[in-house]
Motif scaffolding. Structure first.
Motif, PDB file in Angstrom:
ATOM      1  N   LEU A   1       0.831  -1.210   0.000  1.00 34.68           N
ATOM      2  CA  LEU A   1       0.000   0.000   0.000  1.00 34.68           C
ATOM      3  C   LEU A   1       0.866   1.260   0.000  1.00 34.68           C
ATOM      4  O   LEU A   1       0.565   2.227  -0.711  1.00 34.68           O
ATOM      5  N   ARG A   2       1.934   1.240   0.773  1.00 34.01           N
ATOM      6  CA  ARG A   2       2.828   2.411   0.791  1.00 34.01           C
ATOM      7  C   ARG A   2       3.482   2.608  -0.577  1.00 34.01           C
ATOM      8  O   ARG A   2       3.596   3.740  -1.066  1.00 34.01           O
ATOM      9  N   GLU A   3       3.934   1.525  -1.197  1.00 30.74           N
ATOM     10  CA  GLU A   3       4.589   1.629  -2.496  1.00 30.74           C
ATOM     11  C   GLU A   3       3.588   2.041  -3.575  1.00 30.74           C
ATOM     12  O   GLU A   3       3.910   2.857  -4.456  1.00 30.74           O
ATOM     13  N   ALA A   4       2.368   1.503  -3.525  1.00 28.92           N
ATOM     14  CA  ALA A   4       1.350   1.886  -4.503  1.00 28.92           C
ATOM     15  C   ALA A   4       0.967   3.345  -4.353  1.00 28.92           C
ATOM     16  O   ALA A   4       0.747   4.053  -5.345  1.00 28.92           O
ATOM     17  N   ALA A   5       0.885   3.822  -3.124  1.00 30.05           N
ATOM     18  CA  ALA A   5       0.592   5.240  -2.900  1.00 30.05           C
ATOM     19  C   ALA A   5       1.713   6.110  -3.461  1.00 30.05           C
ATOM     20  O   ALA A   5       1.459   7.142  -4.103  1.00 30.05           O
ATOM     21  N   ARG A   6       2.959   5.680  -3.238  1.00 32.30           N
ATOM     22  CA  ARG A   6       4.086   6.446  -3.769  1.00 32.30           C
ATOM     23  C   ARG A   6       4.055   6.463  -5.290  1.00 32.30           C
ATOM     24  O   ARG A   6       4.223   7.512  -5.923  1.00 32.30           O
ATOM     25  N   ALA A   7       3.823   5.302  -5.899  1.00 31.13           N
ATOM     26  CA  ALA A   7       3.852   5.200  -7.354  1.00 31.13           C
ATOM     27  C   ALA A   7       2.738   6.000  -8.025  1.00 31.13           C
ATOM     28  O   ALA A   7       2.884   6.430  -9.168  1.00 31.13           O
ATOM     29  N   THR A   8       1.638   6.184  -7.329  1.00 32.23           N
ATOM     30  CA  THR A   8       0.499   6.921  -7.900  1.00 32.23           C
ATOM     31  C   THR A   8       0.441   8.362  -7.433  1.00 32.23           C
ATOM     32  O   THR A   8      -0.496   9.094  -7.780  1.00 32.23           O
TER      33      THR A   8
END
Length: 207
Positions: A100-107
């Motif tokens: 979730l943290r990585e997906a938030a960063r990527a988006t």
């Protein structure tokens, strides 16, 4: 903005780009972590992204939101991507919280990811609590009632057993109920529940 589309077509370019980025990173991580069923990956937009996206219209501007058992980001992270709402994602699985943290960063999405059991989470009260494919309604209400502000409400994505779940919940809870048909699932229902409080006999049992 109203989100009536099931696919990328006709979405604002920036939203489509960010959701495409989310879909790409979920697909990569899903090889290592069971975020969605592998057989669902070809239908990721219809079954997961669009299903979550339909809640975006129901979140008031400026509201704070808590998403219970966020898992692969449904529906909380999708709502945050679409609306910029202040969302706290509560997820006990450390690997899923890392996703979730990585997906938030990527988006390019600002969210708070709380790697905690729902029972142990300690957050300020919110106006909206969401959940999808997490637990039966009585359990969801028990969890959500801790986080809701007095004027808050819940948005729960439910399936064909929604009537049975409402009947079971009525034994322990009072609430106002709005049932909205899902735009992505013929058997699906969006439950909007407000004025949530325990039934008096349930309060005595709790005490």
């Amino acid at each position: 903005m109203t989100f009536h589309v099931k696919h990328q077509d006709a979405m604002p370019d920036d939203l489509r780009r960010r959701l495409d980025a989310f879909a790409a990173i979920l697909t990569r991580w899903n090889a290592r972590i069971n975020l969605v069923s592998p057989r669902d990956l070809p239908h990721l937009w219809d079954r997961h992204i669009a299903d979550s996206l339909q809640l975006a219209d129901l979140v008031p501007p400026g509201a704070r939101l808590a998403d219970l058992g966020s898992g692969g980001g449904f529906p909380g992270l999708i709502i945050a991507i679409a609306t910029g709402t202040d969302v706290t994602l509560i997820e006990s699985d450390q690997r899923k919280a890392a996703f979730l943290r990585e997906a938030a960063r990527a988006t390019g999405t600002s969210v708070t990811v709380l790697a905690s059991r729902i029972e142990d989470a300690d957050i300020p009260q919110v106006q909206v609590v969401t959940a999808r494919a997490l637990a039966a309604l009585p359990q969801l209400l028990d969890w959500a009632s801790r986080f809701l502000a007095p004027d808050g409400f819940c948005l729960f994505l439910k399936g064909r057993n929604v009537t049975d779940e409402l009947t079971a919940a009525a034994a322990g809870w009072h609430m106002t109920i709005s049932r909205l048909p899902s735009r992505t699932n013929a058997d699906g229902t969006i439950l909007k529940l407000g004025n949530i409080r325990r039934a008096r006999h349930s309060e005595r049992a709790q005490g």
